[in-house]
Write a protein that holds these residues in place. Structure first.
Motif, short mmCIF file in Angstrom:
data_model
loop_
_atom_site.label_atom_id
_atom_site.label_comp_id
_atom_site.label_asym_id
_atom_site.label_seq_id
_atom_site.Cartn_x
_atom_site.Cartn_y
_atom_site.Cartn_z
N HIS A 109 -34.24 9.49 -12.45
CA HIS A 109 -34.36 9.67 -13.90
C HIS A 109 -33.73 10.97 -14.36
CE1 HIS A 109 -36.91 6.16 -14.73
NE2 HIS A 109 -37.49 6.42 -13.57
N TYR A 120 -41.65 4.70 -17.86
CA TYR A 120 -40.94 5.72 -18.64
C TYR A 120 -40.48 5.15 -19.97
CZ TYR A 120 -37.59 9.44 -19.71
OH TYR A 120 -36.90 10.46 -20.32
N ALA A 121 -39.93 3.94 -19.95
CA ALA A 121 -39.42 3.33 -21.18
C ALA A 121 -40.52 3.07 -22.20
CB ALA A 121 -38.69 2.03 -20.85
N MET A 122 -41.74 2.85 -21.72
CA MET A 122 -42.85 2.51 -22.61
C MET A 122 -43.70 3.71 -22.99
SD MET A 122 -44.05 -0.99 -20.65
CE MET A 122 -45.48 -1.19 -21.71
N GLN A 151 -42.87 11.13 -21.34
CA GLN A 151 -41.50 11.10 -20.83
C GLN A 151 -41.04 12.50 -20.42
OE1 GLN A 151 -39.08 9.22 -23.85
NE2 GLN A 151 -39.53 7.16 -23.09
N LYS A 198 -39.57 3.31 -13.83
CA LYS A 198 -38.54 2.94 -14.81
C LYS A 198 -39.15 2.23 -16.00
CE LYS A 198 -34.07 0.62 -15.23
NZ LYS A 198 -33.01 -0.14 -14.51
N GLN A 199 -40.03 1.28 -15.73
CA GLN A 199 -40.68 0.53 -16.79
C GLN A 199 -41.66 1.41 -17.57
OE1 GLN A 199 -42.83 -2.88 -15.43
NE2 GLN A 199 -43.32 -3.63 -17.49
#
Length: 275
Positions: free
Chosen positions: A275, A224-226, A232, A221-222
């Motif tokens: 996701h 993917y966001a970065m 992605q 989760k972390q």
């Protein structure tokens, strides 16, 4: 297709040959392809529209001609892959809305019957080519073939191994390669075929390679966001691969010792599918 192109569809072979020559001249080098990309894209579409009317009855040698011309240069081969991809999309993906069922059936029969030489060309490129744009164009074309070609081309040739060993680990190709593997993993395979062992091998080798890119200990989760857009997309494609494979082959997943809850890769699935 816009009405602008309609007159060409009933034109004599002279105009057809003019279009072919013009495409070849503008795809002779990578520089020409880049400079003339918008025009070339339009001409490729025009040629495919002509093919839908002329092939195979008035142009029976088309497949042989396009394959032969690939040996004239890598850039011509790259554009020819695009033409073959567009033709496959028109015949197998969009034909229901754009042509009569009899015409669509005839084109599908023709393309299937001549696919051996097309597949040989794709395999040759994927095994030997080093030009990134040609490899990517070939992988994108193969992706469009996988949902309709005879299963033997997929499971009784080295193509899966080529995807796994030559391209899945390469950042430039891994997204389109994973899409190809997703298409294969989602195929509904009935009797009399039994490709369970090939499917299991593909599944485990895919996740083994993926674990080098996305370690199992990673906070998805972390991360993917970065991540950038390409990374992605890779995570999203991996989620699609897992869900597609499990949906089509749940019985294989449950019963095979390499794909069971105790397998270390099982830990990656719930967080990805979220996701």
């Amino acid at each position: 297709m816009h009405s602008y192109y309609a007159p060409m569809l009933t034109s004599p072979p002279g105009i057809r040959n003019f279009i072919v020559r013009f495409i070849l001249e503008n795809s002779e080098t990578e520089e020409k392809i880049q400079a003339e990309r918008p025009l070339l894209n339009k001409l490729n579409l025009v040629l495919v529209s002509i093919l839908k009317q002329e092939w195979p009855h008035n142009w029976p040698t088309f497949i042989n001609e396009i394959i032969s011309s690939c040996h004239a240069g890598l850039s011509i081969c790259e554009n020819n892959m695009t033409i073959l991809r567009l033709l496959s999309e028109e015949v197998f993906d969009f034909s229901q809305d754009q042509m009569t069922s009899a015409k669509a059936r005839n084109l599908k029969t023709s393309m299937t019957s001549e696919f051996a030489s097309i597949f040989q060309l794709c395999s040759e490129v994927l095994n030997t080519a080093n030009q990134p744009s040609l490899v990517k164009a070939t992988l994108e074309t193969l992706l469009r073939f996988l949902n309709w070609i005879p299963l033997g081309y997929i499971f009784e040739t080295p193509i899966i191994n080529t995807l796994l060993t030559r391209f899945l680990g390469e950042p430039e190709f891994r997204n389109v390669t994973l899409k190809c593997l997703t298409e294969i993993g989602g195929l509904q395979i009935g009797t009399p075929y039994n490709y369970d062992e090939r499917l299991v091998h593909m599944f485990t080798e895919t996740l083994t390679t993926v674990s080098n890119v996305i370690p199992l200990s990673l906070d998805l989760k972390q991360t993917y966001a970065m991540s950038n857009g390409r990374d992605q997309e890779f995570v999203s494609n991996l989620a699609l691969f897992l869900s597609s494979f499990f949906s089509a082959h749940l019985d294989v997943c449950v019963n095979h010792p390499l794909i069971c809850p105790q397998h270390p890769f099982a830990d990656i699935s719930p967080s990805l599918l979220a996701h």
